[in-house]
Write a protein that holds these residues in place. Sequence first.
Motif, PDB file in Angstrom:
ATOM      1  N   SER A   1       0.610  -1.256  -0.070  1.00 58.05           N
ATOM      2  CA  SER A   1       0.420   0.295   0.487  1.00 58.05           C
ATOM      3  C   SER A   1       0.635   1.349   0.215  1.00 58.05           C
ATOM      4  O   SER A   1       2.146   1.136   0.274  1.00 58.05           O
ATOM      5  N   THR A   2       0.378   2.553   0.497  1.00 62.80           N
ATOM      6  CA  THR A   2       0.816   3.710   0.820  1.00 62.80           C
ATOM      7  C   THR A   2       0.187   3.914   2.164  1.00 62.80           C
ATOM      8  O   THR A   2      -0.510   4.362   2.482  1.00 62.80           O
ATOM      9  N   VAL A   3       1.501   4.387   2.539  1.00 64.65           N
ATOM     10  CA  VAL A   3       1.600   4.442   3.979  1.00 64.65           C
ATOM     11  C   VAL A   3       1.804   5.814   4.633  1.00 64.65           C
ATOM     12  O   VAL A   3       2.597   5.942   3.621  1.00 64.65           O
ATOM     13  N   THR A   4       1.049   6.517   5.155  1.00 66.51           N
ATOM     14  CA  THR A   4       1.201   8.224   5.234  1.00 66.51           C
ATOM     15  C   THR A   4       1.402   8.416   6.547  1.00 66.51           C
ATOM     16  O   THR A   4      -0.191   8.018   7.369  1.00 66.51           O
TER      17      THR A   4
ATOM     18  N   GLY B   1       5.218  -0.611  -1.953  1.00 61.72           N
ATOM     19  CA  GLY B   1       4.932   0.210  -2.298  1.00 61.72           C
ATOM     20  C   GLY B   1       5.134   1.434  -1.449  1.00 61.72           C
ATOM     21  O   GLY B   1       6.300   1.639  -1.503  1.00 61.72           O
ATOM     22  N   ALA B   2       4.592   2.426  -1.227  1.00 65.75           N
ATOM     23  CA  ALA B   2       5.230   4.024  -0.759  1.00 65.75           C
ATOM     24  C   ALA B   2       5.310   4.646   0.740  1.00 65.75           C
ATOM     25  O   ALA B   2       3.878   4.177   1.386  1.00 65.75           O
ATOM     26  N   VAL B   3       6.311   5.047   1.045  1.00 61.88           N
ATOM     27  CA  VAL B   3       6.220   5.497   2.647  1.00 61.88           C
ATOM     28  C   VAL B   3       6.505   7.076   2.538  1.00 61.88           C
ATOM     29  O   VAL B   3       6.866   7.757   1.938  1.00 61.88           O
ATOM     30  N   LYS B   4       5.162   7.359   3.163  1.00 65.16           N
ATOM     31  CA  LYS B   4       4.734   9.089   3.492  1.00 65.16           C
ATOM     32  C   LYS B   4       4.996   9.454   4.913  1.00 65.16           C
ATOM     33  O   LYS B   4       4.207   9.333   5.720  1.00 65.16           O
ATOM     34  N   ALA B   5       6.053  10.178   5.275  1.00 63.41           N
ATOM     35  CA  ALA B   5       6.907   9.723   6.630  1.00 63.41           C
ATOM     36  C   ALA B   5       6.846  11.418   6.562  1.00 63.41           C
ATOM     37  O   ALA B   5       7.823  12.165   6.574  1.00 63.41           O
TER      38      ALA B   5
ATOM     39  N   THR C   1       9.304   3.419  -2.611  1.00 59.13           N
ATOM     40  CA  THR C   1       9.805   4.717  -2.122  1.00 59.13           C
ATOM     41  C   THR C   1       9.207   5.409  -1.381  1.00 59.13           C
ATOM     42  O   THR C   1       8.860   4.512   0.055  1.00 59.13           O
ATOM     43  N   VAL C   2      10.211   5.898  -0.623  1.00 63.47           N
ATOM     44  CA  VAL C   2       9.962   7.094   0.710  1.00 63.47           C
ATOM     45  C   VAL C   2      10.123   8.091   0.525  1.00 63.47           C
ATOM     46  O   VAL C   2      11.285   8.687  -0.148  1.00 63.47           O
TER      47      VAL C   2
ATOM     48  N   ALA D   1      19.103  -4.261   7.117  1.00 63.99           N
ATOM     49  CA  ALA D   1      17.578  -4.305   6.452  1.00 63.99           C
ATOM     50  C   ALA D   1      17.700  -4.645   4.688  1.00 63.99           C
ATOM     51  O   ALA D   1      18.641  -4.568   4.091  1.00 63.99           O
ATOM     52  N   LEU D   2      16.610  -4.661   4.169  1.00 63.19           N
ATOM     53  CA  LEU D   2      16.320  -4.223   2.556  1.00 63.19           C
ATOM     54  C   LEU D   2      15.922  -3.302   2.458  1.00 63.19           C
ATOM     55  O   LEU D   2      14.727  -3.232   2.735  1.00 63.19           O
ATOM     56  N   PHE D   3      16.787  -2.360   1.802  1.00 65.31           N
ATOM     57  CA  PHE D   3      15.553  -1.520   0.815  1.00 65.31           C
ATOM     58  C   PHE D   3      16.056  -0.818  -0.648  1.00 65.31           C
ATOM     59  O   PHE D   3      17.465  -1.106  -0.886  1.00 65.31           O
ATOM     60  N   GLN D   4      14.784  -1.544  -1.278  1.00 62.14           N
ATOM     61  CA  GLN D   4      15.197  -1.355  -2.949  1.00 62.14           C
ATOM     62  C   GLN D   4      14.067  -0.407  -3.573  1.00 62.14           C
ATOM     63  O   GLN D   4      13.094  -0.721  -2.801  1.00 62.14           O
ATOM     64  N   GLY D   5      15.027   0.696  -3.479  1.00 61.27           N
ATOM     65  CA  GLY D   5      13.906   1.526  -4.012  1.00 61.27           C
ATOM     66  C   GLY D   5      14.420   3.003  -4.484  1.00 61.27           C
ATOM     67  O   GLY D   5      15.674   2.966  -4.546  1.00 61.27           O
ATOM     68  N   THR D   6      13.668   4.762  -4.594  1.00 59.58           N
ATOM     69  CA  THR D   6      13.992   5.503  -3.996  1.00 59.58           C
ATOM     70  C   THR D   6      13.177   5.795  -2.758  1.00 59.58           C
ATOM     71  O   THR D   6      12.886   5.880  -2.173  1.00 59.58           O
TER      72      THR D   6
END
Length: 131
Positions: free
Chosen positions: A63-66, A78-82, A97-98, A109-114
């Motif tokens: 999902s998108t988590v805000t 998904g996308a994380v907006k904080a 994305t973050v 940890a694993l982070f694959q994205g932007t």
Amino acid sequence: MLRLSGKPKLQRRYAATDTLFGEKTLFEGNCTSEADMRIEGEVTGDLLTTGEVVIGEKGFVRSTVTARDVTIAGRMEGAVKADGIVRITATGRLIGTVQAGSLIIEKGALFQGTSQMAVTSDDRIFPCAMI
């Protein structure tokens, strides 16, 4: 108010109650809350809160988590907006994305994205850390 024992009845004062998606729970849809959220099950859909979101080690979110702050100890796609901190723990996996004020990626940890860091005129450096 007095109880029969003569002791005063305690009244609890609650702030926002946490929203829990428990283990073995499958939730599909959008959820908006002013409370903190904890996900131990599987969630597909957008999550929006003014509080904190914690994806537990057994949690899986598509999902998108805000949120104000986000901690990922399980899996997320998904996308994380904080506004504040996004933390990916040693057991966490994020593909997506973050956008955050600060990003902390723990060893393992694993982070694959932007990622895109929120930078204000007061910031002198990008607040990103790998632990």
